[in-house]
Design an enzyme around this catalytic site. Structure first.
Site, PDB file in Angstrom:
ATOM      1  N   THR A  41      38.810   3.197 -22.100  1.00 20.16           N
ATOM      2  CA  THR A  41      37.753   3.290 -23.107  1.00 20.16           C
ATOM      3  C   THR A  41      37.638   2.008 -23.911  1.00 20.16           C
ATOM      4  O   THR A  41      36.530   1.517 -24.159  1.00 20.16           O
ATOM      5  CB  THR A  41      38.023   4.479 -24.051  1.00 20.16           C
ATOM      6  OG1 THR A  41      37.932   5.697 -23.293  1.00 20.16           O
ATOM      7  CG2 THR A  41      37.014   4.522 -25.185  1.00 20.16           C
ATOM      8  N   SER A 152      41.403   9.725 -24.707  1.00 21.54           N
ATOM      9  CA  SER A 152      40.568  10.766 -25.307  1.00 21.54           C
ATOM     10  C   SER A 152      39.116  10.559 -24.925  1.00 21.54           C
ATOM     11  O   SER A 152      38.736   9.511 -24.392  1.00 21.54           O
ATOM     12  CB  SER A 152      40.716  10.734 -26.830  1.00 21.54           C
ATOM     13  OG  SER A 152      40.256   9.493 -27.348  1.00 21.54           O
ATOM     14  N   HIS A 447      42.992 -23.885 -49.361  1.00 24.84           N
ATOM     15  CA  HIS A 447      41.807 -23.778 -50.209  1.00 24.84           C
ATOM     16  C   HIS A 447      40.727 -24.732 -49.702  1.00 24.84           C
ATOM     17  O   HIS A 447      41.011 -25.900 -49.427  1.00 24.84           O
ATOM     18  CB  HIS A 447      42.150 -24.157 -51.655  1.00 24.84           C
ATOM     19  CG  HIS A 447      40.945 -24.140 -52.565  1.00 24.84           C
ATOM     20  ND1 HIS A 447      40.367 -22.978 -53.018  1.00 24.84           N
ATOM     21  CD2 HIS A 447      40.209 -25.161 -53.086  1.00 24.84           C
ATOM     22  CE1 HIS A 447      39.337 -23.278 -53.784  1.00 24.84           C
ATOM     23  NE2 HIS A 447      39.216 -24.589 -53.841  1.00 24.84           N
TER      24      HIS A 447
END
Length: 468
Positions: A41, A152, A447
Site C-alpha cells: 500500500t 490493511s 540561521h
C-alpha cells in the site's frame, strides 16, 4: 516438494521487504509471499503516490501566489493526466528499486496468496506456508519462522459501500483519470485531510464531513483548530459532529447528496474512516494466534501465541504508519536471531500529516500528559518569530512543547507550519536520546532556518526564549 526457509514473510509491503532485507543481513534464508506488488500500500496506493500528488498540488498553489514573492507569472493551469503520469513515474522508479533490493539480498519472492497451515508431515508445529498463485496452483514453504505483514485495507460504511465510481476509497483515488468539480470527504483524519488539501489546491470544491467534534482528534487541540482555519482559507467546508445514516444519503446519476445540518451535493465521495487489518484469510485458524477485531495480539517483540510466528504493522493495530511497521519488523527479525533489539517506545515515533500546511507531532498531547498524571508546562512559539518562515511566507503556524515540570523531560511536541514533517525528526532523535528541553534549546541551529523554532521552544521551556 516443499521449499525450506529460515523465514517466510507474508506480505511484501514496506514492513515485509525491509524485514526480509534485515533477516538476510543476519544470515537467514528468506522468502516473501506477496499477492500484488512488492512495496504494498505505501508504495502503490498510499505514502508515495499521495505525496507525489500533494507535491504537484503544492507547486500549482505556489505559482498562483507568485506575486506575493515579487514574481509576475501567467495564470497557471494543469492537466491532471500529467500529474497522474508523474505520480506513476515516481512509483515505478521506486518499485524498480525494491525489486533490485530483493535480488541483491538473495530474497526469493513468491507471487500469490499465502496461508499458514497447521501441523503436518512437513512440520510438527503450525507455520508451513501454502502459496496459491493466480492459476490456483499451490506450493509449500517450510520454515523456522513466519513474519505476518499483511497490512490493511480501507474501511467502508455498511450503508455506503464502495462502488469505485461515485463512492471511493483512498485506493480508488490513485486511479482517478479526471478530477470531479466537487467531492465530499467522510472522515476528518489524516487520510481524508491530505486528500482534501490537495484537491482544494487543485480547485476542486471540497466538503469534509466528520462525526467527531473536531478534525484530527488525536492531535493537539490548538493544532487542529489552526489546521481547520488554514484549510478553510482554501475554500474547504467542514461539517463536524455529523452522524451519517442511510436516511441522510441519496445517490443518483448526478452524484451524491448528504442531508445533514446543511445539504451537501457532490459528484463523488471519498470515504476515509480508517483501515481494517488484512487477517481474515491467512490461516490464523490453524494456529494458536489470538486476534481482537481482526488485529493480531503480540508481545513487545511482536511474537504471537505461536512464538515462532511474529506479526507487525497495520495488522497488529498500533500506529498505522509505514515507518512504525518497518521498525517493528526489524525488531521482530532481530529477536528471532537473539540479537537483543531495543523495544519500540511509541512516544518516540514522529507522526506527520502532509497537508498544506503540514502537521507533525511526537509523544503526548497536553491532555494526554495530564491524564497520565504529569505536572505539565506548555510553551508555544509562532512561526512568525522565525526568520526563515517569514522569508518563506509561511507564518500562520506554531510549535507547541509539553514538558514534565519535575524532570524537564519533553513529553510531547506538536507543530503546524513549513517543513515540519522534516524537522520533527530532530525531535525524534532528542526523544530517543532523552534530551531535556534545555539541551534542545542549547543546541546550535543554523540561521536562518525553520528548525530554529525548536531551539526557541527549548529555551522557552526554561523561560529563556529570545524572539518571543
Amino acid at each position: 516438494m516443499a521449499n525450506e526457509y529460515d523465514l517466510v514473510v507474508l506480505g511484501g509491503g514496506t514492513a515485509g521487504y525491509v524485514s526480509a532485507i534485515r533477516a538476510s543481513q543476519l544470515g537467514m534464508k528468506v522468502a516473501i509471499v506477496e499477492k500484488e506488488k512488492l512495496g504494498g500500500t505505501c508504495l502503490h496506493k498510499g505514502c508515495i503516490p499521495t505525496k507525489s500528488l500533494l507535491k504537484s498540488a503544492e507547486v500549482f498553489s505556489y505559482i498562483k501566489q507568485a506575486a506575493k514573492y515579487g514574481i509576475q507569472a501567467q495564470t497557471p493551469a494543469y492537466d491532471f493526466k500529467d500529474i497522474r503520469n508523474r505520480k506513476d513515474e515516481v512509483v515505478a522508479k521506486m518499485y524498480g528499486g525494491v525489486q533490485h533490493l530483493m535480488k541483491a539480498n538473495h530474497i526469493d519472492v513468491y507471487s500469490g496468496t499465502g496461508r499458514i497451515l497447521g501441523p503436518s508431515i512437513f512440520s510438527p508445529q503450525a507455520g508451513t506456508v501454502s502459496v496459491e498463485n493466480s492459476s490456483g496452483e499451490s506450493e509449500l514453504l517450510v520454515n523456522k519462522h513466519v513474519l505476518i505483514c499483511t497490512g490493511s485495507t480501507p474501511r467502508e460504511l455498511p450503508f455506503l459501500p464502495f462502488d469505485h465510481k461515485t463512492v471511493l476509497s483512498s485506493d480508488d483515488m490513485m486511479t482517478l483519470e479526471t478530477l470531479p468539480k466537487s467531492m465530499a470527504i467522510v472522515g476528518g483524519g489524516v487520510i481524508g485531510l491530505e486528500f482534501a488539501s490537495l484537491l482544494a489546491d487543485l480547485e476542486v470544491e471540497v466538503t469534509v464531513i466528520e462525526a467527531g467534534s473536531s478534525i484530527i482528534p488525536a492531535e493537539e487541540k490548538k493544532i487542529s483548530r489552526i489546521l481547520q482555519k488554514e484549510l478553510e482559507k482554501k475554500g474547504i467546508k467542514f461539517l463536524t459532529g455529523e452522524s451519517l445514516s442511510a436516511e441522510t444519503i441519496v445517490q443518483d446519476e448526478q452524484g451524491i447528496t448528504f442531508t445533514l445540518s446543511e445539504v451537501v451535493n457532490a459528484e463523488q465521495v471519498l470515504v476515509a474512516i480508517g483501515r481494517r487489518p488484512n487477517s481474515d484469510d491467512i490461516g490464523l485458524n490453524n494456529t494458536k494466534i489470538k486476534a481482537t477485531n481482526g488485529f493480531i495480539e503480540v508481545n513487545e517483540f511482536y511474537q504471537t501465541e505461536d512464538k515462532h510466528i511474529y506479526a507487525v504493522g497495520d495488522v497488529i493495530g498500533n500506529l498505522q504508519l509505514a515507518h512504525v511497521a518497518t521498525k517493528e519488523g526489524v525488531i521482530a527479525v532481530e529477536h528471532m536471531n537473539d540479537a537483543a533489539p531495543i523495544t519500540l517506545d511509541y512516544d518516540t515515533v514522529p507522526k506527520c500529516i502532509y497537508t498544506n500546511p503540514e502537521v507533525a507531532s511526537i509523544g503526548m498531547t497536553e491532555a494526554a500528559a495530564k491524564d497520565a498524571g504529569f505536572d505539565t508546562v506548555t510553551k508555544a512559539v509562532p512561526f512568525a518569530a522565525i526568520g526563515k518562515a517569514v522569508i518563506n511566507g509561511d507564518t500562520s503556524g506554531q510549535a507547541i512543547l509539553i514538558k514534565d515540570k519535575k524532570s524537564d523531560e519533553v513529553l510531547g511536541l506538536s507543530m503546524i507550519g513549513p517543513n515540519v514533517t522534516e524537522i520533527i525528526n530532530e525531535v525524534a532523535l532528542a526523544k530517543f536520546m532523552n534530551a531535556s528541553t534545555l539541551e534542545l534549546g542549547l543546541t546550535v541551529h543554523a540561521h536562518p532556518s525553520v528548525s530554529e523554532v525548536l531551539m526557541e521552544l527549548g529555551l522557552a521551556g526554561e523561560g529563556r526564549a529570545i524572539h518571543i
